[in-house]
Design an enzyme around this catalytic site. Structure first.
Site: not given
Ligand code: NAI
Ligand SMILES: N[C@@H](CC=O)C(=O)O
Length: 811
Positions: A576, A606, A608, A610, A679
């Site tokens: 984001k 925003v 996920a 949806l 968001k």
């Molecule tokens: N988990 C959720 O439900 C949602 C997550 N998001 C967004 O998705 C993104 C990822 O979230 P998650 O997968 O939950 O986090 P996560 O922590 O599980 O995965 C993020 C990954 O990015 C890697 N990373 C960090 N810096 C990096 C770089 N310079 N180059 C390559 N990889 C790098 C990390 O090592 C990690 O494996 C975040 O920005 C989050 O805000 C958005 C909507 C929902």
């Molecule tokens: N950390 C966020 C993930 C989705 O954007 C949340 O909890 O809503």
């Protein structure tokens, strides 16, 4: 009667030459055949390079010569089993080699290699191969092509004397023989009787001349490919054989890079309406390509794409050219007089410049000739000295269906433009069967791929994905792509090619697609990467239809979007940071995407998976106005407040949110309200307001000091909050209320904060990690539009990212 021509690859190996024998002998059972053969594959080049060695006094010419002898002997030993035929053939071949040896020796001794000598040397290739084939094929007679293919000298070149040749061919074949073997390529000067040739690839032409003179039923060109392909298969994996081509289409394609047939071949048979069948010696039963006057209309606007590297554009310019009659005549005459061929011309209607496309090897000579021709005008300043731009490539799209079909050129420009490929010059004749563009050679592969894709020549549309971040969301996305791959390929004709994957430390790339089963091990074994290296690699691969997918929470990765978009790479972000960055930066990204004709998509920022951002955009695009937004936008916080009980303390709920994959990599981003603020800012912007994070009014619930220090310290200190939360929770329970972290926006004014909501409130029953958004608009006023569902989690978020990717594929 049939004329069959076999190229170098068809006589170059034991397997191919035996296949040739079978094809010819089978055909001869049905009708008389004339068989024209090229030299053994690679021999023409070796004949010439050996001559250069001899000319430079290099003794190794003898090794190269011996190698050629050895190769011919080996072939004969392998395929001629009859002893008498074997020794007769050895005698013929060795006699020719003796002559050739003497010529090379002469070149070596006197350090001179005239065109005449070179033409003689190069003629031995076909003379040798045709004797071998004539011996191998049962009952074949051999005729020397030089007795009937006659050339004359024009503009310093040997050109065919068609009338004389036609008559002599008819005389030579007046007595029909079942199988006649003819060496291709070689000819004779009608006046001097010197050995000449029809140019590289000239064996096709020999066959065509004979077919036309004898009114053959068909001319068959046997080669090592299955016919004309839609594009160079070495560059375009999805290229396929075109089964039917008109003479004009074939001419356009082979004149321009598709080396299946030597261009002059088409004309003699086209005039006589004799079809040309291109077939593969290694796949004799394959369909190949038929070239004829009337072909079925397959409805495709273009038939194929051909290209040549090594293009130089010479710009002939000057104000004195405007309205002056004869400038172009002088350009072309001067070049023709020096034997320089111009393959493309482009002149703007203002007439003050003409761009001429020549092959790179002719460029210096062409510049000198033109500077000389216009020396007076250049001296007076009426014209500028010639400017040559090298390092270019020319692409031609070809098809008779383009004729009178509006929009083809527009599509060509649009497709190239969207891929960041600039057109340096453009030409289309009024026949509308060929549109040629000159581009930078470095972009050739990409251009061919996008054009092949966009003109539906490819069986599949290809989207090339770079996935950055393989944590909760990225890892799940890769899983989803892997399991959907076949389905999309089969039913939607979309190939999702993951060409790059990056973790925080490593990155791997493969333009043909990475293995999505083993990528983690591959990454582990790969070299260390960095955001900068990643950016350079993605841009450097210069791959068509590319999408960069950011599944990290990294600011450094978000900072790459601008250069990536500037290089025509679409961006899909779960991250984001960019969309909630300062308003001007966010607008710049959006604007860059628009001007570059690519996409910047961030629906999952925003709610996920949806459909919130898309819905707001749809409402606004249809003329609605967003007046108010009320929402629960944090999956993590909603989950925490729903999980909290007398038995499950606050700190434990935060751990659970992390384990469930709802929280940010750093959960303090959720607890501090930062995630919701981002968001809300994004939604407010999408709703049409100029919003910044600092403008959001905050009512938070975790003291600021918990966000200082490291994440580890935070986890250690978190249980200190448990007692206080439990006290507050009990009071809330007694009041029959629940906590919700609510975000709201009214006419651009934004607020976030913890609220205790009563049973009657629409947010009270919001389960688990669900999100809810109420949109009050001019049309949805009394009853706001409501969007509700899972607001976080690996599956739904990855699916939302996937949906964004699919929207770019636009299938
Ligand atoms: N988990 C959720 O439900 C949602 C997550 N998001 C967004 O998705 C993104 C990822 O979230 P998650 O997968 O939950 O986090 P996560 O922590 O599980 O995965 C993020 C990954 O990015 C890697 N990373 C960090 N810096 C990096 C770089 N310079 N180059 C390559 N990889 C790098 C990390 O090592 C990690 O494996 C975040 O920005 C989050 O805000 C958005 C909507 C929902
Ligand atoms: N950390 C966020 C993930 C989705 O954007 C949340 O909890 O809503």
């Amino acid at each position: 009667m049939k004329v069959l021509k076999f190229g170098g690859t068809s006589v170059g190996s034991v397997e191919s030459i035996l296949s040739l024998k079978r094809i010819v002998e089978r055909e001869a059972q049905r009708q008389p055949v004339v068989v024209v053969v090229s030299a053994l594959g690679g021999i023409t080049d070796q004949l010439l390079s050996t001559a250069q060695l001899a000319l430079s006094g290099n003794e190794t010419w003898k090794d190269s010569f011996d190698n050629m002898v050895e190769r011919h002997h080996q072939l004969i030993d392998s395929v001629i089993t009859d002893n008498i035929k074997h020794s007769e053939l050895y005698h013929k071949v060795d006699t020719l080699f003796e002559q050739l040896h003497s010529i090379y020796f002469g070149v070596f001794l006197i350090h001179d290699l005239s065109h005449k000598t070179e033409d003689t040397i190069v003629s031995y290739g076909e003379r040798l191969s045709s004797h071998i084939v004539a011996t191998l094929v049962e009952n074949a007679r051999w005729i020397d092509a030089r007795t009937f293919i006659k050339t004359e000298r024009k503009h310093n070149k040997h050109v065919l004397d068609s009338t004389l040749t036609q008559q002599l061919v008819r005389d030579a074949f007046s007595h029909q023989h079942t199988i006649t073997l003819v060496p291709g390529f070689i000819s004779q000067d009608k006046d001097t009787h010197e050995t000449t040739n029809l140019g590289r690839g000239g064996s096709d032409y020999t066959a065509s001349i004979i077919a036309a003179a004898l009114d053959a039923d068909i001319l068959e060109i046997w080669t090592d490919v299955n016919g004309f392909m839609t594009a160079d298969p070495k560059v375009i994996k999805a290229a396929y054989t075109i089964h039917e081509l008109s003479y004009i289409e074939a001419m356009e394609l082979c004149n321009f890079g598709a080396k299946v047939v030597y261009p002059p071949t088409i004309y003699p048979v086209c005039v006589k309406n004799i079809p040309i069948q291109v077939k593969n010696t290694f796949d004799p039963d394959g369909e190949g390509t038929i070239i004829k006057a009337k072909i079925k209309n397959d409805g495709k606007p273009i038939k194929g794409i051909s290209s040549i590297k090594g293009t130089t554009l010479i710009n002939v310019a000057g104000l004195s050219m405007v309205g002056v009659i004869g400038v172009n005549r002088r350009i072309f005459t001067a070049l023709a007089n020096h034997g320089i061929s111009v393959f493309m011309v482009s002149q703007a209607s203002s007439e003050n410049s003409t761009s001429i496309g020549v092959r790179e090897q002719d460029a210096d000579a062409a510049v000198a000739v033109l500077n000389d021709e216009f020396a007076k005008e250049i001296e007076t300043g009426a014209m500028f000295p010639m400017e040559a731009q090298s390092g270019l490539a020319t692409i031609a799209i070809v098809g008779e269906n383009m004729r009178h079909l509006p929009g083809i050129a527009a599509k060509l420009f649009e497709t190239l433009g969207r891929s960041g490929i600039s057109v340096i010059a453009f030409a289309q004749g009024s026949s509308e069967t060929n549109i040629s563009v000159v581009i930078e050679a470095a972009y050739l592969r990409k251009a061919l791929n996008v054009l092949h894709d966009s003109f539906f020549l490819s069986e599949y549309k290809v989207l090339n994905l770079f996935i950055c971040g393989i944590g909760t969301v990225g890892g799940k996305l890769i899983e989803q792509i892997r399991s959907q791959y076949d389905e999309l390929k089969e039913h939607s004709r979309l190939k999702l090619n993951v060409v790059g994957i990056a973790s925080s430390k490593h990155a791997i790339y493969n333009r043909d697609g990475l293995d999505l089963q083993t990528y983690r091990e591959e990454l582990q074994a790969s070299e260390l990467s960095s955001p900068q290296k990643l950016c350079e690699a993605v841009i450097g691969m210069n791959i068509f239809n590319s999408v960069f997918v950011d599944c990290t929470a990294s600011g450094e990765i978000a900072a790459l979007y601008q250069p990536l978009l500037e290089h025509n790479i679409s961006v899909v972000a779960a991250n984001k940071i960019a969309a909630s960055s300062p308003y001007d930066e966010y607008m710049r990204l959006k604007q860059t995407a628009v001007t570059r004709g690519v996409k910047f998509r961030y629906e999952t920022n925003v709610g996920a998976g949806l459909p919130i951002i898309g819905t707001i955009n749809d409402l606004r695009n249809s003329g609605d106005k967003i007046l108010k937004i009320e929402a629960v936008l944090s999956g993590t916080l909603n989950f925490i407040f729903n999980e909290l009980t007398a038995d499950v303390p606050f700190s434990e709920t935060v751990h659970r949110a992390k384990e469930e994959g709802y929280s940010e990599p750093d959960p303090r981003i959720d607890l501090s309200g930062k995630d919701v603020i981002r968001k809300l800012v994004i939604l407010t912007r999408e709703a049409g307001y100029k919003a910044e994070q600092e403008e959001v009014e905050k009512h938070l619930f975790v003291p600021d000091e918990y966000f200082e220090g490291s994440v580890d310290e935070f986890w250690k200190r978190l249980p200190q909050l448990d007692d206080d939360f439990e006290k507050r929770r009990r009071t809330l329970e007694q009041q029959g209320e629940r906590w919700r972290f609510v975000a709201s926006m009214e006419h651009g004014k934004m607020k976030v904060g913890l609220q205790a909501v009563a049973q009657s409130h629409p947010f009270y029953n919001l389960e688990g990690s669900n999100n809810i958004v109420l949109l009050t608009t001019e049309r949805y006023k009394a009853y706001p539009m409501q969007i509700q569902g899972y607001g976080a989690g690996a599956d739904v978020t990855a699916a939302g990212v996937f949906a964004n990717i699919m929207s770019i594929a636009n299938i």
